[in-house]
Structure formats: C-alpha cells, structure tokens
Design an enzyme around this catalytic site. Structure first.
Site, PDB file in Angstrom:
ATOM      1  N   ASN A   1       1.074  -1.072   0.000  1.00 16.28           N
ATOM      2  CA  ASN A   1      -0.031   0.149  -0.069  1.00 16.28           C
ATOM      3  C   ASN A   1       0.875   1.216  -0.053  1.00 16.28           C
ATOM      4  O   ASN A   1       1.623   1.499   1.020  1.00 16.28           O
ATOM      5  CB  ASN A   1      -0.984   0.071   1.176  1.00 16.28           C
ATOM      6  CG  ASN A   1      -1.746   1.434   1.271  1.00 16.28           C
ATOM      7  OD1 ASN A   1      -1.827   2.080   0.646  1.00 16.28           O
ATOM      8  ND2 ASN A   1      -2.214   1.364   2.636  1.00 16.28           N
ATOM      9  N   TRP A   2       1.037   1.828  -1.259  1.00 17.57           N
ATOM     10  CA  TRP A   2       1.866   3.190  -1.398  1.00 17.57           C
ATOM     11  C   TRP A   2       1.387   4.225  -0.546  1.00 17.57           C
ATOM     12  O   TRP A   2       2.018   5.261  -0.801  1.00 17.57           O
ATOM     13  CB  TRP A   2       1.958   3.595  -2.656  1.00 17.57           C
ATOM     14  CG  TRP A   2       3.171   2.504  -3.304  1.00 17.57           C
ATOM     15  CD1 TRP A   2       3.508   1.328  -2.838  1.00 17.57           C
ATOM     16  CD2 TRP A   2       4.144   2.840  -4.332  1.00 17.57           C
ATOM     17  NE1 TRP A   2       4.800   0.664  -3.455  1.00 17.57           N
ATOM     18  CE2 TRP A   2       4.915   1.422  -4.488  1.00 17.57           C
ATOM     19  CE3 TRP A   2       4.426   3.812  -5.201  1.00 17.57           C
ATOM     20  CZ2 TRP A   2       6.060   1.421  -5.654  1.00 17.57           C
ATOM     21  CZ3 TRP A   2       5.190   3.734  -6.395  1.00 17.57           C
ATOM     22  CH2 TRP A   2       6.011   2.752  -6.338  1.00 17.57           C
ATOM     23  N   LYS A   3      -0.063   4.374  -0.150  1.00 18.76           N
ATOM     24  CA  LYS A   3      -0.613   5.671   0.310  1.00 18.76           C
ATOM     25  C   LYS A   3      -0.470   6.562  -0.753  1.00 18.76           C
ATOM     26  O   LYS A   3      -0.587   6.556  -1.813  1.00 18.76           O
ATOM     27  CB  LYS A   3      -0.320   5.594   1.553  1.00 18.76           C
ATOM     28  CG  LYS A   3      -0.219   4.234   2.669  1.00 18.76           C
ATOM     29  CD  LYS A   3       0.074   4.740   3.931  1.00 18.76           C
ATOM     30  CE  LYS A   3       0.019   3.457   4.738  1.00 18.76           C
ATOM     31  NZ  LYS A   3       0.036   3.579   6.238  1.00 18.76           N
TER      32      LYS A   3
ATOM     33  N   HIS B   1      -9.421   1.282   4.917  1.00 17.63           N
ATOM     34  CA  HIS B   1      -8.333   1.263   5.502  1.00 17.63           C
ATOM     35  C   HIS B   1      -8.468   2.191   6.627  1.00 17.63           C
ATOM     36  O   HIS B   1      -9.401   3.068   6.793  1.00 17.63           O
ATOM     37  CB  HIS B   1      -7.351   1.815   4.760  1.00 17.63           C
ATOM     38  CG  HIS B   1      -5.856   1.919   5.208  1.00 17.63           C
ATOM     39  ND1 HIS B   1      -5.284   2.809   6.408  1.00 17.63           N
ATOM     40  CD2 HIS B   1      -4.665   0.943   4.909  1.00 17.63           C
ATOM     41  CE1 HIS B   1      -4.080   2.445   6.359  1.00 17.63           C
ATOM     42  NE2 HIS B   1      -3.759   1.622   5.757  1.00 17.63           N
TER      43      HIS B   1
ATOM     44  N   GLU C   1      -7.008   4.490   7.986  1.00 11.37           N
ATOM     45  CA  GLU C   1      -6.807   6.063   7.778  1.00 11.37           C
ATOM     46  C   GLU C   1      -7.863   6.717   6.786  1.00 11.37           C
ATOM     47  O   GLU C   1      -8.118   7.911   7.064  1.00 11.37           O
ATOM     48  CB  GLU C   1      -5.397   6.210   6.652  1.00 11.37           C
ATOM     49  CG  GLU C   1      -4.283   5.815   7.611  1.00 11.37           C
ATOM     50  CD  GLU C   1      -3.017   5.383   6.912  1.00 11.37           C
ATOM     51  OE1 GLU C   1      -2.848   5.527   5.551  1.00 11.37           O
ATOM     52  OE2 GLU C   1      -2.041   4.944   7.370  1.00 11.37           O
TER      53      GLU C   1
ATOM     54  N   GLU D   1      -5.502  -4.908  10.494  1.00 10.40           N
ATOM     55  CA  GLU D   1      -4.523  -3.907  10.707  1.00 10.40           C
ATOM     56  C   GLU D   1      -4.717  -3.078  11.958  1.00 10.40           C
ATOM     57  O   GLU D   1      -5.477  -2.336  12.016  1.00 10.40           O
ATOM     58  CB  GLU D   1      -4.427  -2.971   9.661  1.00 10.40           C
ATOM     59  CG  GLU D   1      -3.891  -3.780   8.294  1.00 10.40           C
ATOM     60  CD  GLU D   1      -3.431  -2.651   7.085  1.00 10.40           C
ATOM     61  OE1 GLU D   1      -2.398  -2.775   6.731  1.00 10.40           O
ATOM     62  OE2 GLU D   1      -3.953  -1.562   7.169  1.00 10.40           O
TER      63      GLU D   1
ATOM     64  N   GLY E   1       2.489   2.096  10.638  1.00 14.65           N
ATOM     65  CA  GLY E   1       3.577   3.090  10.487  1.00 14.65           C
ATOM     66  C   GLY E   1       4.217   3.459  11.956  1.00 14.65           C
ATOM     67  O   GLY E   1       4.918   4.581  12.015  1.00 14.65           O
TER      68      GLY E   1
ATOM     69  N   SER F   1       3.481  -2.211  10.315  1.00 10.52           N
ATOM     70  CA  SER F   1       4.787  -2.544  10.550  1.00 10.52           C
ATOM     71  C   SER F   1       5.525  -3.558  10.358  1.00 10.52           C
ATOM     72  O   SER F   1       6.335  -4.055  11.051  1.00 10.52           O
ATOM     73  CB  SER F   1       5.092  -2.019  12.129  1.00 10.52           C
ATOM     74  OG  SER F   1       4.741  -0.659  12.324  1.00 10.52           O
TER      75      SER F   1
ATOM     76  N   GLY G   1       2.596  -1.441   4.256  1.00  8.93           N
ATOM     77  CA  GLY G   1       2.749   0.327   3.893  1.00  8.93           C
ATOM     78  C   GLY G   1       4.149   0.676   3.619  1.00  8.93           C
ATOM     79  O   GLY G   1       4.751   0.438   2.424  1.00  8.93           O
ATOM     80  N   GLY G   2       4.799   1.451   4.594  1.00  7.79           N
ATOM     81  CA  GLY G   2       6.284   1.889   4.467  1.00  7.79           C
ATOM     82  C   GLY G   2       7.118   0.949   3.516  1.00  7.79           C
ATOM     83  O   GLY G   2       8.015   1.483   2.955  1.00  7.79           O
TER      84      GLY G   2
END
Ligand code: PEP
Length: 247
Positions: free
Chosen positions: A10-12, A93, A95, A163, A169, A207, A228-229
C-alpha cells in the site's frame, strides 16, 4: 487447495513517476514470484505502473466509490480502477475510516461495488490502542467484519486485512499470540458470512518489515501481509516477498 499467499503493498499518498523504477527493480528481482504480489499505488500511477508490472505484479486501488458513475467530484469508480489495470482495491483502511469518516456500512457498499466491477476487495479491520487496552479487540474486529463484508462475498473476491491502528507506521507490532488470536477469530467470523471461509486470505498489516516478516508469516491463519512503508522500496518489499515464498 490452500489459498495462494498474498504480499500486498500500500503506497498510500507516496510515489511519483520516478518511483516506478522501484517496480522495475521488483520485477527484475522477482520475475516469477512464489506468492501473489500486489501493489496499490496512488490512482494516478496505476496506468503507467501497469506497463511496468505486466503480469508479474497485480495492481490495486486504495479506495473506490460505492456508485458506478456520476457526479462525485474527486472520487473513482471501481470500474475505472479495473479499466486501467487494477484487479484489487483496498477498502476501509483505518486512515480512510479516520480521515473520511467511513463507516462499516460505507465499506460494505464500496466492497459490493468493487465486486460488481470484477475487483477483489481487500477489507481492512483493526482496533485502536484504546480499544485494545480496554479489552475490546475481539468484539471490535467481529463487529467490523459483520458490518463491512457485503452479501455475495467469496474467497475469490474478498481478502481481509487485520491492521491494528496502533501498529500502522509505528514500528510496533502485536505479539504473535495476539495476531494468532485475532486471525483465528476472523476465520470463525467468516464462516457465518462467506461460504468458502476457509479459503479467504487473511493478511496481517502494521509495521511488517524484512526483519519480522518470516516470524509473522509462520503464525496460523496468516496468509500474507498488507505492507505500507516497507513496500515503497523494492529491496525491502522483495525481502518480505521472499519470506512469504518460503513460509
Ligand atoms: C498500512 O497502512 O496498510 C500499513 C500496514 O502500514 P505500515 O506497514 O507502514 O505500518
């Protein structure tokens, strides 16, 4: 047959045309991955990324509208994602639940739209830190699953991602036992909602890094990860893919 494991990135709201070089590097390093590999970039990168990803990496959106078309400025229809090469869409998600006030009912409506357009919906659930501290985790996850999964969901068109909000993150992860407990609960909950519940892929997200991926993938009912990251760099995501291939 055991479900095909899935490494989903997930590049957001990160990445640009120059970042497509990371996809080239990923394809070069994993031309025939032993698990399914998916990248969900910002929607503007889907079409150019498709040319780089070919059939090696599946692509997905990060949200879609519940309606098939119309006067919804700034939104994207599921069929439009499909049209530019997406096979998946992330929905619900945390977010988006936090930033856009998305409810379980809204997520279910979007997932139904995704299914109608031929996309696989990755439905995200997860507790906040306050909910975990209050001992509410299992009740929260069960309620989110109940409210967010639409009718006619199947193992072919639906993936669930657990999640924990507090793990996204932050570099913090639940214990293996905590992940196992939630994934076991999710498998049980799905039996009431989906015919082929045993085949629904259950991802852990929050994470996941090269250093903890193998340990997480060894947990029962973990069929892959939503990353994610660490999905932004081919080297890191490639190491996670390698861990899943051998899990
Ligand atoms: C995510 O936001 O889906 C996620 C899992 O992020 P990270 O891996 O950076 O914690």
């Amino acid at each position: 047959m055991a479900p095909r494991k899935l490494a989903a990135g997930n590049w957001k709201m990160n990445g640009d045309l120059a970042a497509l070089a990371e996809i080239d590097a990923l394809v070069a390093a994993h031309p025939a991955p032993g698990c399914e590999v998916l990248v969900c970039p910002p929607a503007v990168l889907l079409h150019p990324m498709k040319a780089r990803a070919g059939t090696v990496i599946a692509l997905g959106g990060q949200d879609c509208h519940a309606n098939p078309s119309g006067a919804h400025t700034g939104d994207i229809a599921a069929a439009q994602l499909k049209d530019v090469g997406a096979a998946y869409v992330i929905l619900g998600h945390s977010e988006r639940r936090a930033d856009h006030g998305e409810t379980d009912a809204a997520v279910a409506a979007k997932a139904a739209a995704a299914h109608a357009a031929g996309l696989t919906a990755i439905i995200c659930v997860g507790e906040t830190e306050a909910q975990r501290d209050a001992g509410e985790t299992l009740a929260v996850i069960a309620a989110q699953l109940d409210g967010s999964i639409p009718a006619r969901a199947t193992a072919a068109n639906t993936v669930i991602a657990y999640e924990p909000v507090w793990a996204i993150g932050t570099g913090r992860t639940p214990t293996n036992d905590q992940i196992a407990e939630v994934h076991g609960l999710m498998r049980d909950c799905l039996a009431d909602k989906v015919g082929d519940a045993a085949a629904v892929r259950l991802l852990y997200g929050g994470s996941v890094k090269p250093g903890n991926a193998a340990e997480i993938f060894a947990i029962p009912h973990v069929d892959g990860a939503l990353v994610g990251g660490a999905s932004l760099k081919a080297a890191d995501f490639g190491a996670i893919i390698a861990a899943l291939e051998t899990a």
